[in-house]
Design an enzyme around this catalytic site. Structure first.
Site: not given
Lengths: 283, 283
Positions: B51, B32, B145, B201, B100, B177
């Protein structure tokens, strides 16, 4: 007919959908279970239910169903599959919330999804496979059966690119598990498997194989072992709900047990086939 | 009106849905981005796009849109929000696949979702907040991310239970972080922040603040610092798209800068407000 159970409704796989604001889709904020059914009978259903409870508790989601309700959902799904040999998949997420925010509200209604896929339990012990030794890059709560699985997927992809059946993961030189299986090795007649801690999933098949080993009189050590130990093992195999006991013949380029099926592996694989459930899950 | 972009269609938030077999929902197999818009203009759009590309490459998903297409989607979403002050959220998953299976097929069509939420950029520097020191239990690819965020969510929940604004995470004694922010500290006039590696990140706001520090003549060191270093810092703040520069007054029970807004933090927060975008994103 194959069906999906979604929040109390039965739907076709192609129509079953969740909100894009479901926290399962946005944050991997959920957990899952996989229960193998043999001709309508689940293996160790109570153990699967207990692990589901543990996973939900660990991430603070209330269990939306009782054990009896879960069993009923799973049985209905299994009955939709030929011979009721089925892999039942269960997923619970924290629910949907709009707009997106990291910290969840307290009042969300969990999303419950379950589905079945056809499956053929192995009739004989499968030939040994090659697995690839890789660094375990995953988080430190692998004991939670969470859907936060991107690390597992990347490792599985990389192993497949090497032509391997599965990764075998190591953290600081210690073997942990695979992307979707547990590992065992045999050395001097003793069966070793890593202990249950935060670095591995407490596999139901793993525990079942340990109980079979006890019944067979095979000495068992649930203790950490190193990559070096593994490379000198007499036998190695992996366990999972779908593969039961799967022999390992190569770790990377290193042959284990001359890449042949070892006697203790075969004994346990046979014992597993003999021990498959043949009656109702709950008394 | 607030909208959701989903696979080429514009939908209302309450109707936007994805298959339960989307690999984003089953495996957190996606990534994302979050792009802040100020009155219609994005901050560092090219950096966000770069990114996004890096995250997609890291997990082997092709980028479904060009930079121009992504900008157009984001702008349309921002225009649906009053004053076009908006947080634009973008998510790309590997797509849906039934039944799946862990290892994805090669031919899947990625799922693209984007949405906007209203937002008021801070008018003045926010008062210092308390953060809670916690162990970083996440995976070893925090530079991606990804939506595989259950670890972040659990840490955020635990911090909130302590009454803290955010966790501040440490791994082997080194600060990494937060659950959704980067951290900075000031010591003897020098600005420190952890270097970009696999443990954090690479924040766009982080980089923006570093460039502002250079412009302000503040010495900068992108280097690892320890919990002990942090506890003796003169100032501490966190950065994120939505909070810009957010002062930290307490780490657990330990006051930093007497729990007051420090001069370098204030200088950078002011510089950030002055530097907000006021023109088109791309030449």
């Amino acid at each position: 007919m194959s069906l999906v159970y979604l929040n109390g409704q039965w739907q076709r796989p192609e129509e079953a959908a969740v909100s894009v604001f479901d926290r399962g889709f946005l944050f991997a904020d959920g957990i899952y279970e996989v229960v193998p059914f043999y001709q309508g009978y689940p293996l160790e259903f109570e153990a699967h239910f207990a692990r589901l409870e543990n996973s939900l508790q660990a991430i603070n989601i209330p269990n939306p169903h009782t054990q009896t309700e879960w069993l009923s959902i799973c049985q209905t799904l299994a009955e939709g599959i030929a011979n009721a040999n089925a892999i039942i998949y269960i997923q619970v997420t924290r629910g949907a919330e709009y707009p997106r925010q990291h910290l969840p509200s307290n009042s969300l209604t969990p999303t419950v999804m379950a589905t079945a896929s056809a499956w053929t339990p192995p009739e004989t012990t499968a030939p040994p496979v090659r697995v690839e030794l890789m660094d375990d890059i995953r988080w430190l709560r692998c004991d939670i059966k969470s859907i936060s699985l991107l690390g597992n997927i990347l490792l599985k992809q990389q192993a497949a690119q090497c032509g391997a059946f599965e990764p075998i993961l190591q953290r600081a030189g210690r073997i942990t598990e695979g992307a979707s299986c547990n590992y065992f090795m045999v050395k001097n007649g003793v069966l070793f498997t890593p202990p249950k801690d935060n670095l591995i999933l407490p596999g139901i098949t793993r525990d079942w194989v340990l109980s079979l080993a006890h019944q067979c009189g095979i000495p068992v050590e649930e203790q950490a072992f190193s990559v070096d130990d593994l490379m000198q093992a007499d036998e190695c195999f992996l366990t999972s709900s779908t593969r039961e006991v799967q022999p390992v013949g190569f770790i990377g380029e290193t042959a284990i047990a001359n890449a042949k099926l070892g006697p203790i592996t075969e004994q346990l694989a046979q014992a597993f086939r003999m021990s498959r459930p043949q009656g109702p899950a709950l008394a």
